[in-house]
Write an enzyme that holds these catalytic residues in place. Structure first.
Site, PDB file in Angstrom:
ATOM      1  N   SER A 131       4.946  16.196   4.015  1.00 33.76           N
ATOM      2  CA  SER A 131       5.801  17.111   2.576  1.00 33.76           C
ATOM      3  C   SER A 131       5.394  18.622   3.295  1.00 33.76           C
ATOM      4  CB  SER A 131       4.798  16.726   1.569  1.00 33.76           C
ATOM      5  OG  SER A 131       5.676  17.625   0.244  1.00 33.76           O
ATOM      6  N   TYR A 155      -2.022  17.365  -4.862  1.00 35.49           N
ATOM      7  CA  TYR A 155      -1.148  16.441  -4.291  1.00 35.49           C
ATOM      8  C   TYR A 155      -1.180  17.429  -2.684  1.00 35.49           C
ATOM      9  CZ  TYR A 155       3.798  14.559  -2.806  1.00 35.49           C
ATOM     10  OH  TYR A 155       4.429  14.088  -1.653  1.00 35.49           O
ATOM     11  N   LYS A 159      -2.280  16.315   1.093  1.00 32.34           N
ATOM     12  CA  LYS A 159      -1.507  16.184   2.127  1.00 32.34           C
ATOM     13  C   LYS A 159      -2.224  16.753   3.407  1.00 32.34           C
ATOM     14  CE  LYS A 159       1.829  13.158  -0.049  1.00 32.34           C
ATOM     15  NZ  LYS A 159       2.193  12.187   1.899  1.00 32.34           N
ATOM     16  N   TYR A 183       8.751  16.183   4.744  1.00 33.72           N
ATOM     17  CA  TYR A 183       9.876  16.097   4.314  1.00 33.72           C
ATOM     18  C   TYR A 183      10.436  17.434   3.466  1.00 33.72           C
ATOM     19  CZ  TYR A 183       9.101  10.946   4.877  1.00 33.72           C
ATOM     20  OH  TYR A 183       8.459   9.775   5.112  1.00 33.72           O
TER      21      TYR A 183
HETATM   22  P1  NAD Z   1       7.855   5.875  -3.847  1.00 34.50           P
HETATM   23  O1  NAD Z   1       7.006   6.365  -4.726  1.00 34.50           O
HETATM   24  O2  NAD Z   1       9.445   5.767  -3.915  1.00 34.50           O
HETATM   25  O3  NAD Z   1       7.367   5.475  -2.535  1.00 34.50           O
HETATM   26  C1  NAD Z   1       5.873   5.210  -2.179  1.00 34.50           C
HETATM   27  C2  NAD Z   1       5.594   3.251  -2.281  1.00 34.50           C
HETATM   28  O4  NAD Z   1       3.771   3.654  -2.218  1.00 34.50           O
HETATM   29  C3  NAD Z   1       5.472   3.707  -3.769  1.00 34.50           C
HETATM   30  O5  NAD Z   1       6.644   1.707  -3.332  1.00 34.50           O
HETATM   31  C4  NAD Z   1       4.332   2.500  -3.663  1.00 34.50           C
HETATM   32  O6  NAD Z   1       4.418   1.427  -4.899  1.00 34.50           O
HETATM   33  C5  NAD Z   1       3.536   2.269  -2.651  1.00 34.50           C
HETATM   34  N1  NAD Z   1       2.173   2.129  -2.928  1.00 34.50           N
HETATM   35  C6  NAD Z   1       1.259   3.848  -3.847  1.00 34.50           C
HETATM   36  N2  NAD Z   1      -0.047   4.255  -3.280  1.00 34.50           N
HETATM   37  C7  NAD Z   1      -0.182   3.199  -2.833  1.00 34.50           C
HETATM   38  C8  NAD Z   1      -1.413   1.890  -2.388  1.00 34.50           C
HETATM   39  N3  NAD Z   1      -2.668   2.511  -2.743  1.00 34.50           N
HETATM   40  N4  NAD Z   1      -1.487   0.827  -1.198  1.00 34.50           N
HETATM   41  C9  NAD Z   1       0.055   0.078  -1.044  1.00 34.50           C
HETATM   42  N5  NAD Z   1       1.525   0.882  -1.710  1.00 34.50           N
HETATM   43  C10 NAD Z   1       0.764   1.821  -2.389  1.00 34.50           C
HETATM   44  O7  NAD Z   1       7.750   7.281  -2.923  1.00 34.50           O
HETATM   45  P2  NAD Z   1       8.786   7.621  -2.127  1.00 34.50           P
HETATM   46  O8  NAD Z   1       9.422   9.019  -2.436  1.00 34.50           O
HETATM   47  O9  NAD Z   1       9.747   7.315  -1.187  1.00 34.50           O
HETATM   48  O10 NAD Z   1       7.506   8.989  -0.895  1.00 34.50           O
HETATM   49  C11 NAD Z   1       7.006   8.140  -0.570  1.00 34.50           C
HETATM   50  C12 NAD Z   1       6.383   9.190   0.641  1.00 34.50           C
HETATM   51  O11 NAD Z   1       6.808  10.214   1.199  1.00 34.50           O
HETATM   52  C13 NAD Z   1       5.202   9.830  -0.287  1.00 34.50           C
HETATM   53  O12 NAD Z   1       3.506   9.299   0.885  1.00 34.50           O
HETATM   54  C14 NAD Z   1       5.748  10.394  -1.048  1.00 34.50           C
HETATM   55  O13 NAD Z   1       3.941  12.001  -1.243  1.00 34.50           O
HETATM   56  C15 NAD Z   1       6.072  11.378   0.612  1.00 34.50           C
HETATM   57  N6  NAD Z   1       6.856  11.788   0.304  1.00 34.50           N
HETATM   58  C16 NAD Z   1       7.732  12.247  -0.939  1.00 34.50           C
HETATM   59  C17 NAD Z   1       9.360  13.152  -0.739  1.00 34.50           C
HETATM   60  C18 NAD Z   1       9.918  13.343  -1.991  1.00 34.50           C
HETATM   61  O14 NAD Z   1       9.690  14.350  -2.600  1.00 34.50           O
HETATM   62  N7  NAD Z   1      10.390  11.664  -2.587  1.00 34.50           N
HETATM   63  C19 NAD Z   1       8.450  14.945  -0.220  1.00 34.50           C
HETATM   64  C20 NAD Z   1       7.110  14.831   0.522  1.00 34.50           C
HETATM   65  C21 NAD Z   1       6.982  13.478   0.741  1.00 34.50           C
HETATM   66  N1  UFG Z   2      14.372  21.486 -11.458  1.00 30.85           N
HETATM   67  C1  UFG Z   2      14.994  22.059 -12.550  1.00 30.85           C
HETATM   68  N2  UFG Z   2      14.997  20.845 -13.825  1.00 30.85           N
HETATM   69  C2  UFG Z   2      13.830  19.694 -13.248  1.00 30.85           C
HETATM   70  C3  UFG Z   2      13.590  19.308 -12.486  1.00 30.85           C
HETATM   71  C4  UFG Z   2      14.220  20.701 -10.775  1.00 30.85           C
HETATM   72  O1  UFG Z   2      15.895  23.048 -12.955  1.00 30.85           O
HETATM   73  O2  UFG Z   2      14.496  19.132 -14.556  1.00 30.85           O
HETATM   74  C5  UFG Z   2      14.296  22.431 -10.371  1.00 30.85           C
HETATM   75  C6  UFG Z   2      13.332  23.434  -9.463  1.00 30.85           C
HETATM   76  O3  UFG Z   2      12.464  23.994 -10.469  1.00 30.85           O
HETATM   77  C7  UFG Z   2      13.133  23.307  -8.320  1.00 30.85           C
HETATM   78  C8  UFG Z   2      14.745  22.378  -8.113  1.00 30.85           C
HETATM   79  O4  UFG Z   2      14.788  22.583  -9.653  1.00 30.85           O
HETATM   80  O5  UFG Z   2      13.849  24.644  -8.150  1.00 30.85           O
HETATM   81  C9  UFG Z   2      13.766  20.955  -7.034  1.00 30.85           C
HETATM   82  O6  UFG Z   2      12.923  20.500  -8.235  1.00 30.85           O
HETATM   83  P1  UFG Z   2      12.220  19.119  -7.368  1.00 30.85           P
HETATM   84  O7  UFG Z   2      11.310  18.888  -8.446  1.00 30.85           O
HETATM   85  O8  UFG Z   2      12.991  18.295  -7.386  1.00 30.85           O
HETATM   86  O9  UFG Z   2      11.420  19.469  -5.937  1.00 30.85           O
HETATM   87  P2  UFG Z   2       9.750  20.145  -5.881  1.00 30.85           P
HETATM   88  O10 UFG Z   2      10.998  21.500  -4.533  1.00 30.85           O
HETATM   89  O11 UFG Z   2       9.868  21.172  -7.023  1.00 30.85           O
HETATM   90  O12 UFG Z   2       9.066  19.788  -5.042  1.00 30.85           O
HETATM   91  C10 UFG Z   2       9.890  18.382  -3.969  1.00 30.85           C
HETATM   92  C11 UFG Z   2       8.703  17.216  -4.295  1.00 30.85           C
HETATM   93  C12 UFG Z   2       6.964  17.397  -4.165  1.00 30.85           C
HETATM   94  C13 UFG Z   2       7.186  17.944  -2.413  1.00 30.85           C
HETATM   95  C14 UFG Z   2       7.939  19.849  -2.615  1.00 30.85           C
HETATM   96  C15 UFG Z   2       8.042  19.943  -1.361  1.00 30.85           C
HETATM   97  O13 UFG Z   2       8.507  16.371  -5.305  1.00 30.85           O
HETATM   98  O14 UFG Z   2       6.223  16.455  -4.247  1.00 30.85           O
HETATM   99  O15 UFG Z   2       9.160  19.270  -2.794  1.00 30.85           O
HETATM  100  O16 UFG Z   2       8.075  19.405  -0.609  1.00 30.85           O
HETATM  101  F1  UFG Z   2       5.891  18.511  -2.730  1.00 30.85           F
END
Ligand code: NAD
Ligand code: UFG
Length: 346
Positions: A131, A155, A159, A183
């Site tokens: 991330s 969190y 990572k 990402y």
């Molecule tokens: P998500 O919660 O939709 O998907 C994660 C999946 O992992 C879920 O289906 C959950 O049931 C499963 N899971 C969690 N713990 C588990 C375990 N111990 N064993 C088996 N399954 C398990 O989230 P996502 O948005 O698809 O994210 C996927 C990955 O990408 C995560 O590792 C997350 O940290 C990373 N990531 C997500 C974002 C974002 O904003 N969505 C940004 C950066 C990184």
């Molecule tokens: N925001 C609002 N209102 C809301 C939610 C978000 O104003 O209800 C704003 C936040 O302050 C930020 C922007 O929208 O300025 C994006 O917020 P997100 O929560 O969607 O995303 P972040 O960038 O804060 O966090 C995301 C993931 C984290 C990850 C981070 C960096 O959720 O897990 O990107 O990769 F750590």
């Protein structure tokens, strides 16, 4: 192609948001995923829909936990797995502050268990969901992969710890192929509107919250801060369409198979373009045909002003770059939310 069809890609967390979209892209590129997911934040319905969209009978699915080593052994024995895509993890920043041990156990402990099982079964190719959070509070933007890494919450630290563990593993065994895909902000949904993001409870992230305001679940969006040093004072992020993101994973896998990239690969997956919260509100309003009501509130603890990628390395090494822009992100997010107002109805 023949080799791809014979072997399997283990996709942990494959029923989740990014994992389900990646399963679809894998199948459409000739790969055969097998999913391990404990469904703690997802529904197996996503995989039934992926199968239907791809015209296959089913996506092989095992419900279970990556921390269960015996279960992993059975999967590696049952299927000819050559590669692993590892999405499974917990991802809510606020929850990680309240329950740090759950995050270290699930994310760090889970990855350790997975990599140990891979080692037992001679599988040495892993594509990991890292991330942009590993850059902490970046001193400048756009962010390059060689920027210093730090964490601002458990969190993010989970990572970082996983990245460090995988780097150590590569140091000890340079034959391991390990991708750390960092990402930025994944949004949007498959253009069919059949699969998308279905967060449990009140969404933490901006896009699903806006989508639920648009569909009438919530009255208005709270904009967290309008006094950041950004053009309109609201936070700027690099939003990336989940379909582009999924394609980036397939590119990384193909590049490892072809041996065209270094065995340890840390790359940003972002667009390189920053949008503010108000840009997102405006664009989503255009996509759904009505303005999104919002109110300004104070900053959310820990939020940085501006975070966006330099995506040049992914282009250079993987030949990948994001193709879908802001209007497609909002259109597809709205399509999904409108067609599935209560998500997968778990
Ligand atoms: P998500 O919660 O939709 O998907 C994660 C999946 O992992 C879920 O289906 C959950 O049931 C499963 N899971 C969690 N713990 C588990 C375990 N111990 N064993 C088996 N399954 C398990 O989230 P996502 O948005 O698809 O994210 C996927 C990955 O990408 C995560 O590792 C997350 O940290 C990373 N990531 C997500 C974002 C974002 O904003 N969505 C940004 C950066 C990184
Ligand atoms: N925001 C609002 N209102 C809301 C939610 C978000 O104003 O209800 C704003 C936040 O302050 C930020 C922007 O929208 O300025 C994006 O917020 P997100 O929560 O969607 O995303 P972040 O960038 O804060 O966090 C995301 C993931 C984290 C990850 C981070 C960096 O959720 O897990 O990107 O990769 F750590």
């Amino acid at each position: 192609m023949v080799a791809q069809q014979q072997s399997r890609v283990l996709v942990t967390g494959g029923a989740g948001y990014i994992g389900s979209h990646t399963c679809l892209e894998l199948i459409n590129s000739g790969y055969q995923p097998v999913v391990l997911d404990n469904l703690c934040n997802s529904s197996a319905e996503s995989l039934r829909r992926v199968a239907a969209l791809c015209g296959v009978d089913a996506v092989p699915f095992q419900q279970g936990d990556i921390r269960d080593g015996a279960l992993l052994d059975r999967l590696f024995e049952q299927y000819p797995i050559r590669s692993v895509m590892h999405f499974a993890g917990l991802k809510a920043v606020g929850e990680s502050v309240a329950q740090p041990l759950a995050y270290y156990d699930n994310n760090v402990g889970g990855t350790l268990s997975l990599v140990q099982a891979m080692q037992r079964h001679g599988v040495q190719r892993l594509i990991f969901s890292s991330s942009a959070t590993v850059y902490g509070d970046p001193c400048t933007v756009p962010i390059r992969e060689d920027f210093p890494r730090s964490a601002t919450n458990p969190y993010g630290r989970s990572k970082l710890m996983i990245e460090d563990m995988l780097m150590d593993l590569h140091q000890a065994g340079p034959d391991w192929q390990l991708a750390l895909l960092r990402y930025f902000n994944p949004v949007g949904a498959h253009p069919s509107g059949r699969i998308g993001e279905d967060p449990r409870g009140i969404p933490n992230n901006l896009m699903p919250y806006i989508a639920r305001v648009a569909v009438g679940w919530y009255e208005q969006l709270s904009v967290f801060g309008n006094d950041f040093p950004t053009p309109d004072g609201t936070g700027v992020r690099d939003y990336i369409h989940v379909v582009d993101l999924a394609k980036g994973h397939v590119r990384a896998l193909a590049a490892f198979e072809a041996g065209t990239v270094p065995n340890l690969l840390a790359v940003n997956l972002g667009t390189g373009q920053g949008y503010s919260v108000l840009d997102m509100v405006q664009a989503f309003g255009e996509a759904c045909g009505r303005p999104i009501p919002y109110q300004m509130v104070g900053r959310r603890a820990g939020d940085v002003a501006s975070c966006f990628a330099d995506p040049a390395l992914a282009q250079q090494l993987l030949g990948w770059r994001a193709e879908l822009g802001l209007s497609a992100m909002c259109r597809d997010s709205w399509n999904w939310q409108y067609a599935n107002p209560t998500g997968y109805d778990r």
